[in-house]
Scaffold this motif. Structure first.
Motif, short mmCIF file in Angstrom:
data_model
loop_
_atom_site.label_atom_id
_atom_site.label_comp_id
_atom_site.label_asym_id
_atom_site.label_seq_id
_atom_site.Cartn_x
_atom_site.Cartn_y
_atom_site.Cartn_z
N VAL A 79 0.86 -1.18 0.00
CA VAL A 79 0.00 0.00 0.00
C VAL A 79 0.90 1.23 0.00
CG1 VAL A 79 -1.75 1.30 1.27
CG2 VAL A 79 -1.82 -1.20 1.25
N LYS A 80 0.71 2.09 -0.97
CA LYS A 80 1.57 3.27 -1.10
C LYS A 80 1.53 4.12 0.16
CE LYS A 80 2.68 7.05 -4.25
NZ LYS A 80 2.34 7.73 -5.53
N GLY A 81 2.73 4.45 0.65
CA GLY A 81 2.84 5.28 1.83
C GLY A 81 2.50 4.58 3.13
N ASN A 82 2.19 3.28 3.06
CA ASN A 82 1.79 2.53 4.25
C ASN A 82 0.61 3.18 4.98
OD1 ASN A 82 3.37 0.24 4.25
ND2 ASN A 82 5.04 1.16 5.44
N ARG A 83 -0.22 3.89 4.22
CA ARG A 83 -1.39 4.54 4.81
C ARG A 83 -2.56 4.44 3.85
NH1 ARG A 83 0.00 7.87 9.04
NH2 ARG A 83 -1.92 9.07 8.88
N HIS A 88 7.69 -1.33 3.29
CA HIS A 88 6.23 -1.45 3.31
C HIS A 88 5.78 -2.66 4.12
CE1 HIS A 88 6.91 0.97 -0.35
NE2 HIS A 88 5.78 1.55 -0.01
N TYR A 89 4.53 -2.60 4.55
CA TYR A 89 3.82 -3.78 5.05
C TYR A 89 3.52 -4.62 3.81
CZ TYR A 89 -0.27 -6.34 6.88
OH TYR A 89 -1.19 -7.29 7.24
N LEU A 90 4.11 -5.81 3.74
CA LEU A 90 4.14 -6.59 2.49
C LEU A 90 3.40 -7.91 2.63
CD1 LEU A 90 5.33 -7.05 -0.39
CD2 LEU A 90 7.35 -8.01 0.74
N ASP A 140 8.39 3.38 -8.12
CA ASP A 140 9.48 3.29 -7.15
C ASP A 140 9.06 2.43 -5.96
OD1 ASP A 140 10.98 4.98 -8.73
OD2 ASP A 140 10.44 6.79 -7.60
N GLN A 141 10.07 1.85 -5.30
CA GLN A 141 9.87 1.02 -4.11
C GLN A 141 8.98 -0.18 -4.39
OE1 GLN A 141 8.47 4.13 -1.34
NE2 GLN A 141 10.48 4.02 -0.36
N TRP A 142 9.02 -0.69 -5.61
CA TRP A 142 8.29 -1.89 -6.03
C TRP A 142 6.78 -1.72 -5.95
CZ3 TRP A 142 11.96 -3.70 -1.88
CH2 TRP A 142 13.25 -3.91 -2.40
N LEU A 143 6.30 -0.49 -5.98
CA LEU A 143 4.87 -0.23 -5.91
C LEU A 143 4.22 -0.31 -7.28
CD1 LEU A 143 5.03 2.80 -3.48
CD2 LEU A 143 3.73 0.70 -3.03
N HIS A 159 -6.10 -0.20 -2.05
CA HIS A 159 -6.62 0.74 -1.05
C HIS A 159 -6.70 2.17 -1.60
CE1 HIS A 159 -5.23 -2.66 1.36
NE2 HIS A 159 -5.98 -2.23 2.36
N HIS A 160 -5.90 2.45 -2.64
CA HIS A 160 -5.86 3.80 -3.21
C HIS A 160 -6.53 3.87 -4.58
CE1 HIS A 160 -3.39 5.43 -0.04
NE2 HIS A 160 -2.50 4.48 -0.19
N LEU A 161 -7.21 2.80 -4.99
CA LEU A 161 -7.86 2.79 -6.30
C LEU A 161 -9.37 2.94 -6.15
CD1 LEU A 161 -5.91 -0.13 -8.02
CD2 LEU A 161 -5.43 2.32 -8.12
N GLU A 162 -10.02 3.32 -7.25
CA GLU A 162 -11.47 3.44 -7.25
C GLU A 162 -12.12 2.10 -6.89
OE1 GLU A 162 -13.06 5.02 -10.82
OE2 GLU A 162 -11.85 6.87 -10.74
N GLN A 163 -13.15 2.17 -6.08
CA GLN A 163 -13.88 1.00 -5.62
C GLN A 163 -12.98 -0.03 -4.95
OE1 GLN A 163 -15.98 -0.30 -9.18
NE2 GLN A 163 -17.54 1.30 -8.93
#
Length: 295
Positions: free
Chosen positions: A61-65, A84-86, A175-178, A266-270
């Motif tokens: 999850v980007k930014g861990n938030r 990240h929490y992976l 970046d950061q494998w996201l 978590h950061h995408l639509e729906q």
């Protein structure tokens, strides 16, 4: 760590209590045994296994938030090498055996934290030439949260390996494998709508509009494996490592990871396919690996 073995005439599978991982899956026919998954090291390190579960969701999850229903939540990194929490918690912790026979095994993992509290169960069952793995997660927390499920299988990669898996788009790697921006045009070397070989380079991308079915063919072994998911998983992730990342790696394995949701959903639509589970609600996903020797 306990290692369990299930066998029938067509398959042999080994499962570890540590991480709820598969440590070996062999297809058996006419006196031959072929590794359908990369043989694991059975060290308790899920990254060296044949396959591990993704729960309460997969990837990063980007930014861990993330924000959900008016609340903002923070995640804590769970490995030393990634910020990240992976891949959730199940792959890093011991599972308890609830049931065991020669052809079926049920493992359970209970997780309690300030954020995600849940109970996960995995059932491994041999059905003729199929290994059926079912994964459930039940929200044991006090608030509704987004959940997702999946697996991280490692398949043997040979000179002639071919993969076929439908996709209508893919996510670039950031970046950061996201997971980065979504693209609707697949590059030729990442188009597996028809059987194709895998590039011998770093690949770390999610693919969208999947129908939940993939086939891998090993011509040298005269063997194929078909993966199906129920319900049909909408996304899969392909990972091919690199010697600079994985010391000693010789392009001898690759991953096709079925996921009920998109990476960084978590950061995408729906929610990218993540499912809202209220306290006490359960999410279920099944993966079937079918051994197909050429006769």
């Amino acid at each position: 760590m306990t290692l369990f073995t299930l066998t029938n005439e067509a398959l042999m599978v080994k499962v570890s209590s540590m991480g709820g991982t598969i440590e070996a899956l062999y297809g058996c026919h006419d006196g031959r045994q072929v590794p359908l998954l990369r043989p694991g090291a059975a060290t308790g390190n899920a990254g060296q296994s044949s396959c591990f579960p993704l729960v309460p969701f997969g990837n990063r999850v980007k930014g861990n938030r993330f924000s959900f229903e008016g609340e903002t939540y923070a995640l804590t990194p769970n490995t030393e090498w990634d910020s990240h929490y992976l891949h959730g918690d199940g792959w890093l912790n011991p599972w308890q055996c609830l049931e065991q026979s020669s052809k079926q095994l049920v493992l359970e993992y209970q997780h309690r934290s300030e954020l995600y509290s849940y109970t996960a169960r995995q059932c491994f069952e041999l059905q003729a030439s199929s290994l059926v793995v079912s994964l459930t997660v039940t929200n044991q927390g006090e608030q509704a949260l987004p959940f997702g499920l999946g697996w991280h299988p490692y398949f043997s990669l040979t000179e002639q390996t071919r993969l076929q898996a439908k996709a209508g788009g893919y996510w670039l790697e950031d970046d950061q494998w996201l997971a980065g921006e979504h693209q609707t045009v697949l590059p030729t070397e990442l188009d597996f709508n028809q059987p194709a070989s895998l590039p011998r380079r770093w690949i770390n991308n999610g693919f969208s509009q999947w129908d939940g079915r993939a086939q891998i063919h090993w011509p040298e072994h005269r063997w194929s494996l078909t993966m199906t998911t129920e319900p049909a998983a909408p996304c899969y992730f392909i990972f091919v490592s690199d010697p600079s990342f994985d010391e000693g790696y010789q392009f001898d394995y690759f991953c096709v990871e079925p996921m009920s949701h998109a990476a960084n959903g978590h950061h995408l639509e729906q929610g990218g396919g993540l499912k809202r589970l209220a306290p006490g609600e359960t999410l279920h996903q099944t993966m079937r690996l079918i051994s197909q020797p050429e006769v």
